[in-house]
Design a protein around this motif. Structure first.
Motif, short mmCIF file in Angstrom:
data_model
loop_
_atom_site.label_atom_id
_atom_site.label_comp_id
_atom_site.label_asym_id
_atom_site.label_seq_id
_atom_site.Cartn_x
_atom_site.Cartn_y
_atom_site.Cartn_z
N ALA A 1 43.55 34.89 51.14
CA ALA A 1 43.43 33.56 50.53
C ALA A 1 43.25 33.65 49.02
CB ALA A 1 42.26 32.81 51.16
N ASP A 2 43.93 32.75 48.30
CA ASP A 2 43.77 32.68 46.84
C ASP A 2 42.36 32.24 46.47
OD1 ASP A 2 46.38 33.38 46.57
OD2 ASP A 2 47.11 31.38 46.02
N GLY A 3 41.84 32.83 45.41
CA GLY A 3 40.58 32.37 44.84
C GLY A 3 39.38 32.57 45.72
N GLU A 4 39.47 33.45 46.69
CA GLU A 4 38.32 33.71 47.56
C GLU A 4 38.09 35.20 47.70
OE1 GLU A 4 38.26 31.70 51.27
OE2 GLU A 4 38.68 29.73 50.43
N ASN A 5 37.89 35.86 46.56
CA ASN A 5 37.56 37.28 46.56
C ASN A 5 36.05 37.46 46.51
OD1 ASN A 5 40.21 38.00 46.67
ND2 ASN A 5 40.42 38.40 44.49
N TYR A 6 35.59 38.48 47.21
CA TYR A 6 34.16 38.75 47.28
C TYR A 6 33.85 40.15 46.75
CZ TYR A 6 33.58 34.64 50.27
OH TYR A 6 33.56 33.36 50.76
N PHE A 7 32.67 40.27 46.13
CA PHE A 7 32.14 41.58 45.77
C PHE A 7 31.18 41.99 46.87
CE2 PHE A 7 28.70 44.10 43.84
CZ PHE A 7 29.44 45.20 43.43
N VAL A 8 31.45 43.13 47.50
CA VAL A 8 30.67 43.58 48.66
C VAL A 8 29.86 44.82 48.29
CG1 VAL A 8 30.79 44.35 51.05
CG2 VAL A 8 32.43 42.65 50.21
N CYS B 1 38.32 35.14 38.14
CA CYS B 1 37.96 36.55 37.99
C CYS B 1 39.20 37.42 38.23
CB CYS B 1 36.86 36.92 38.99
SG CYS B 1 36.40 38.66 38.94
N PRO B 2 39.51 38.34 37.31
CA PRO B 2 40.73 39.16 37.43
C PRO B 2 40.58 40.37 38.35
CG PRO B 2 39.61 39.69 35.39
CD PRO B 2 38.82 38.58 36.02
N LEU B 3 39.39 40.63 38.87
CA LEU B 3 39.19 41.79 39.73
C LEU B 3 40.03 41.65 41.00
CD1 LEU B 3 35.33 42.34 39.44
CD2 LEU B 3 37.16 43.43 38.14
N LYS B 4 40.65 42.76 41.41
CA LYS B 4 41.54 42.76 42.56
C LYS B 4 40.88 43.43 43.76
CE LYS B 4 44.83 40.96 40.08
NZ LYS B 4 45.21 39.54 40.29
#
Length: 318
Positions: free
Chosen positions: A234-241, A306-309
């Motif tokens: 999903a676009d715009g739903e990145n998480y830092f784990v 956020c640009p992180l991939k």
């Protein structure tokens, strides 16, 4: 002597100051955690069995919410729906006649009901024979289990049609069939509504804007209910784990924000997930703060810009 004593008093103070500095450095490093960026993966699972006739997406394809992901063959359901529509029409006609009939018209209603019953029996016999043949073909490996299941559904549906037609015939012969026919009509209309709703399940659409990350099938493949067709990031739903030691869990709450840092740039992220089960920190996410300790998996929602991939490492201080 006084000068010497003064030096002796200074030595413990220097030692204490050094110890405090070391403890401060140790403490400041003890709350830093390494983690990795993960995307929100949305599986697209089939609710119906059948042959995939279209799968118009490829790996890496960007899709918008509502775009068609796959189309499953719905020929059998459409056929059953047409047959049900014919039964509905016949039932409505019968009800109309029953409500207006008197005297000799009753015999005409019985004749119609008997004709419908005979047709239902004939259809059921054929469907039962087809299912028996399908069982033999399945035993020989000539057809798939999905085809066998479809044949069984057709036989069961035809058998139910016989029961329904018999009830209509009995009602017509009873002399007071109208109310029972009305109830039967309501039942058939309910079945039609359910089938129309199921018809939509044969077209699988994207649940969100995003990128196709995996495909488990190709056009022409057979699929069963509960199996995943496509995974979508999903676009715009990145998480830092990352993994937080269990004993530090008290310091974290949902919707708290923290700075996630990568290559000297920080991004304000929000706590959205705290696991309820503890486990040991994976080796690639171990730091002095959580190495060889029971930890809790935590997810921080990164800002949309956020640009992180996915797969990229970063750090956070708690």
């Amino acid at each position: 002597m006084k000068h010497i004593n003064h030096k002796r008093k200074l030595i413990p103070l220097v030692i204490l100051a050094a110890a405090a500095l070391i403890a401060s450095i140790s403490l400041s490093g003890s709350n830093q955690f390494t983690g990795v960026v993960e995307a929100t993966i949305l599986p697209h699972i089939s609710e119906v069995p059948g042959k995939i006739v279209k799968l118009p997406v490829d790996l890496g394809t960007h899709v918008a919410k509502g775009d068609v992901i796959a189309i499953i063959d719905k020929t059998d359901l459409e056929y059953s729906l047409k047959q049900l529509q014919l039964t509905l029409d016949q039932t409505r006609i019968a009800l109309s006649e029953q409500e207006s009939q008197s005297g000799s018209k009753a015999s005409n209603s019985i004749a119609i009901a008997r004709s419908n019953y005979n047709s239902a029996v004939s259809a059921s016999q054929k469907a039962t024979l087809d299912y028996q043949n399908a069982q033999e073909l399945f035993t020989q490996g000539a057809i798939t289990k999905d085809v066998l299941e479809k044949s069984k559904v057709a036989a069961d549906t035809a058998s139910n049609g016989v029961v329904s037609a018999k009830a209509q015939l009995d009602n017509a012969a009873s002399g007071t069939p109208a109310e029972s026919t009305r109830l039967e009509l309501e039942k058939l209309e309910s079945q039609q509504e359910e089938m129309l709703q199921n018809l939509d399940k044969y077209t699988i659409k994207a649940a969100s804007n995003g990128v196709v990350m995996s495909k488990s099938y190709l056009p022409g493949d057979m699929i069963s209910p509960g199996y995943n067709l496509v995974d979508l990031a999903a676009d715009g739903e990145n998480y830092f784990v990352f993994y937080l030691p269990v004993e530090d869990l008290y310091s974290m709450e949902y919707d708290q924000t923290y700075d996630v840092v990568s290559n000297g740039t920080s991004y304000r992220a929000t706590v959205k997930y705290i696991d309820v089960k503890s486990n040991y920190t994976p080796k690639d996410m171990q730091t002095p703060a959580n190495k060889n300790r029971k930890s809790i998996k935590v997810k921080l929602l990164l800002p949309k810009d956020c640009p992180l991939k996915p797969g990229q490492e970063a750090e956070v201080k708690i």
